[in-house]
Design an enzyme around this catalytic site. Structure first.
Site, PDB file in Angstrom:
ATOM      1  N   ASP A   1       0.863  -1.186   0.000  1.00 16.60           N
ATOM      2  CA  ASP A   1       0.000   0.000   0.000  1.00 16.60           C
ATOM      3  C   ASP A   1       0.893   1.227   0.000  1.00 16.60           C
ATOM      4  O   ASP A   1       2.001   1.197   0.548  1.00 16.60           O
ATOM      5  CB  ASP A   1      -0.898   0.013   1.249  1.00 16.60           C
ATOM      6  CG  ASP A   1      -1.953  -1.078   1.225  1.00 16.60           C
ATOM      7  OD1 ASP A   1      -2.449  -1.405   0.135  1.00 16.60           O
ATOM      8  OD2 ASP A   1      -2.291  -1.593   2.304  1.00 16.60           O
TER       9      ASP A   1
ATOM     10  N   ASP B   1      -7.031  -1.330  -4.400  1.00 16.99           N
ATOM     11  CA  ASP B   1      -8.060  -0.988  -3.411  1.00 16.99           C
ATOM     12  C   ASP B   1      -9.010   0.081  -3.964  1.00 16.99           C
ATOM     13  O   ASP B   1     -10.222   0.019  -3.738  1.00 16.99           O
ATOM     14  CB  ASP B   1      -7.414  -0.473  -2.124  1.00 16.99           C
ATOM     15  CG  ASP B   1      -6.527  -1.487  -1.443  1.00 16.99           C
ATOM     16  OD1 ASP B   1      -6.736  -2.706  -1.628  1.00 16.99           O
ATOM     17  OD2 ASP B   1      -5.592  -1.067  -0.735  1.00 16.99           O
TER      18      ASP B   1
END
Length: 155
Positions: A118, A136
């Site tokens: 991330d 995401d």
């Protein structure tokens, strides 16, 4: 491969490819400590997430393989829905392709690295949203589109 299934796979693979490309760029080029993009609101950081959203299942023994299984099931479900009635309309088709591409992008990380990379950190003052990535974002956008279509009775 042609037709609807070919277009679906092309979109999903493009999303997964963009996700993997951005993650590779962040890992290779992000300076230590991250990069402030919009002061006070948006940064690039490097976070390795062993769990799902918000780190769920990160400490659970076997959590990685549970998340791999859930991802594979989600990919199958999205594909099945896309070739069925939910994929008839343009928005439903795109929503499912975005979800499928995002799930595939994060699945690649889980299988290759044992965790998801991330790197986008949104925040305001002391309030921080958990770091996320392109996959995401695609899953979220696809989910919102599907929710909107369901509320309007379009699928």
């Amino acid at each position: 491969m042609t037709g609807k299934l070919g277009r679906f796979l092309l979109i999903a693979l493009a999303v997964a490819g963009l996700d993997q490309l951005t993650k590779a760029m962040i890992v290779a080029w992000l300076p230590a400590g991250g990069l402030e993009l919009i002061p006070g609101y948006l940064d690039f950081v490097l976070v390795h997430n062993r769990g799902a959203s918000f780190g769920v299942f990160s400490q659970m023994p076997g959590g990685r393989w549970l998340l791999v299984a859930v991802s594979v099931a989600a990919l199958g479900l999205c594909l099945w829905l896309a070739v069925g009635p939910w994929g008839r309309g343009r928005l439903g088709f795109w929503a499912l392709a975005l979800i499928c591409g995002g799930a595939l992008g994060n699945l690649i990380d889980r299988l290759r690295l044992g965790q998801v990379v991330d790197f986008i950190l949104a925040h305001w003052q002391q309030y921080h949203w958990p770091a996320f990535n392109v996959a995401d974002s695609a899953i979220t956008i696809g989910g919102v589109l599907l929710g909107w279509l369901l509320l309007r009775g379009k699928i």
